[in-house]
Design a protein around this motif. Structure first.
Motif, PDB file in Angstrom:
ATOM      1  N   ARG A 161       0.726  -1.435  -0.008  1.00 43.38           N
ATOM      2  CA  ARG A 161       0.313  -0.097  -0.012  1.00 43.38           C
ATOM      3  C   ARG A 161       1.065   1.201   0.039  1.00 43.38           C
ATOM      4  N   HIS A 164       2.533   1.766  -3.216  1.00 38.96           N
ATOM      5  CA  HIS A 164       1.394   1.808  -4.557  1.00 38.96           C
ATOM      6  C   HIS A 164       0.969   3.329  -4.503  1.00 38.96           C
ATOM      7  N   LYS A 165       0.769   3.844  -3.302  1.00 41.19           N
ATOM      8  CA  LYS A 165       0.441   5.442  -3.690  1.00 41.19           C
ATOM      9  C   LYS A 165       2.071   6.604  -4.058  1.00 41.19           C
ATOM     10  N   PRO A 168       2.384   3.400  -9.063  1.00 40.36           N
ATOM     11  CA  PRO A 168       1.326   2.173  -8.902  1.00 40.36           C
ATOM     12  C   PRO A 168       2.137   1.375  -8.992  1.00 40.36           C
ATOM     13  N   THR A 190      -4.909  -7.175  -0.698  1.00 43.95           N
ATOM     14  CA  THR A 190      -4.257  -6.462  -1.118  1.00 43.95           C
ATOM     15  C   THR A 190      -4.420  -5.542  -2.637  1.00 43.95           C
ATOM     16  N   CYS A 191      -3.828  -7.143  -3.534  1.00 41.36           N
ATOM     17  CA  CYS A 191      -3.617  -7.114  -4.257  1.00 41.36           C
ATOM     18  C   CYS A 191      -4.718  -7.242  -5.236  1.00 41.36           C
ATOM     19  N   GLU A 193      -7.469  -5.454  -4.847  1.00 42.67           N
ATOM     20  CA  GLU A 193      -8.253  -4.429  -4.397  1.00 42.67           C
ATOM     21  C   GLU A 193      -6.967  -3.202  -5.434  1.00 42.67           C
ATOM     22  N   LEU A 194      -6.581  -3.309  -5.180  1.00 47.76           N
ATOM     23  CA  LEU A 194      -5.627  -2.049  -5.754  1.00 47.76           C
ATOM     24  C   LEU A 194      -4.793  -2.223  -7.473  1.00 47.76           C
ATOM     25  N   ILE A 196      -2.951  -4.752  -8.970  1.00 47.95           N
ATOM     26  CA  ILE A 196      -1.990  -5.633  -8.931  1.00 47.95           C
ATOM     27  C   ILE A 196      -2.038  -6.525  -9.451  1.00 47.95           C
TER      28      ILE A 196
END
Length: 329
Positions: A161, A164-165, A168, A190-191, A193-194, A196
């Motif tokens: 996280r 990625h901010k 990306p 997490t991947c 959601e983002l 990834i």
């Protein structure tokens, strides 16, 4: 056989749903032969696998050189990933500083006979260096056209996280298989959601879920698994009971054990692109068609009964091998 495709990251290319890991070309799982490795790459290309993964660490450039030789002598169109950041020991150390990464990237590109790589991973984090700083460095390489995208390996969701901010992240690579399931506790979610891609390495459990029983006593002295607790003594004897039960189930379904293990990984999410590896084209044939195997909810339930989460005896790494891996549970 037609190899299914999956997208690499939110904005990346479509690549084969099954990738190929080239660590074994460097002798990590026993003595390797370069000519055999080149033959294996030809079989990988023929199987429609066009997402290849290596690292500067693998044989201190040996794996990258083999890939570079193959690409120079063929017309293969592949999406390449390589990695940086580990300084072999003892003791093992890590360097994510810009100057070091740049020098290693230039060296990797030369070995690979490439002007750029599509994906460049931080192999292990240098903990005292903020990951935001590392993301900025990777962003520079993207702007310069040396890499198309970047990724992280063996990291925690919080690290993903944070990185990625800043710039990306396209892919995260952690060990994941039927006997190593920690990524289910946050990384996979997490991947997803983002946006990834999650890239499971060792999805066939370092060969443990192969077509035949392994004999750890016969491992070559250079074999990485000789010091791996899961392959040792009583741990291995206990693990083999589970593995043989799974092999029996695969046989009833009419598929090979490694193909079923790989199909299970593929069914954990469309954003997963596993990267099994092998030294030979014969072993490649054991699992190359895993993307064609359909698994019903009943199948997945039965597999869970045979190999429930946490079934493997022994840690996935020895203590020395675990250095640099982020623990988050």
């Amino acid at each position: 056989m037609s190899m299914p495709k999956r997208q690499l990251g939110a904005n990346g290319p479509m690549v084969s749903a099954i990738g190929f890991g080239c660590m074994s070309f460097a002798g990590f799982f026993g003595a390797a032969d370069d000519e055999t490795s080149l033959e294996t790459l030809a079989a990988v290309e023929a199987a429609g696998i066009d997402f290849w993964d290596t690292a500067n660490l693998y044989g201190m450039g040996r794996s990258e050189r083999i890939i570079g030789q193959y690409l120079k002598e063929s017309s293969a169109q592949v999406t390449l990933a390589t990695k940086v950041g580990i300084i072999p020991g003892p003791p093992r150390a890590f360097n994510n500083e810009e100057d070091y990464i740049r020098a290693e990237l230039e060296s990797s590109l030369e070995k690979l006979n490439r002007d750029k790589v599509e994906l460049y991973y931080i192999h292990r984090r240098q903990q005292e260096l903020p990951v935001e700083k590392v993301a900025e460095t990777m962003g520079k390489f993207i702007e310069e056209g040396l890499i198309d995208a970047w990724g992280l390996s063996e990291v925690a969701p919080s690290t993903i996280r944070r990185a990625h901010k800043v710039v990306p992240v396209t892919a995260v690579q952690n060990e994941y298989s039927l006997w190593t399931r920690q990524p289910e506790l946050g990384v996979i979610q997490t991947c997803e959601e983002l946006g990834i891609t999650f890239v499971p390495f060792s999805p066939i459990a370092r060969g443990a879920l192969g077509v035949a029983d392994l004999d750890p006593a016969a491992f070559h002295d250079s074999d990485f698994r000789k010091s791996n607790p899961r392959f040792m003594g009583q741990n291995w004897l206990e693990n083999m009971e589970y593995i043989r039960a799974f092999r029996t189930y695969a046989a009833k379904k009419g598929v090979s054990t490694p193909a079923l293990a790989l199909a299970w990984v593929l069914h954990q999410g469309d954003h997963l692109i596993p990267i099994p590896g092998t030294r030979t084209k014969e072993h490649l044939a054991d699992w190359a068609d895993a993307g064609e195997i359909g698994l019903s909810e009943d199948d997945l339930w039965e597999i869970e009964q045979i190999l429930p989460a946490g079934w493997a005896a022994g840690d996935r790494y020895a203590d020395a091998q675990m250095v640099g891996v982020e623990r988050y549970c």
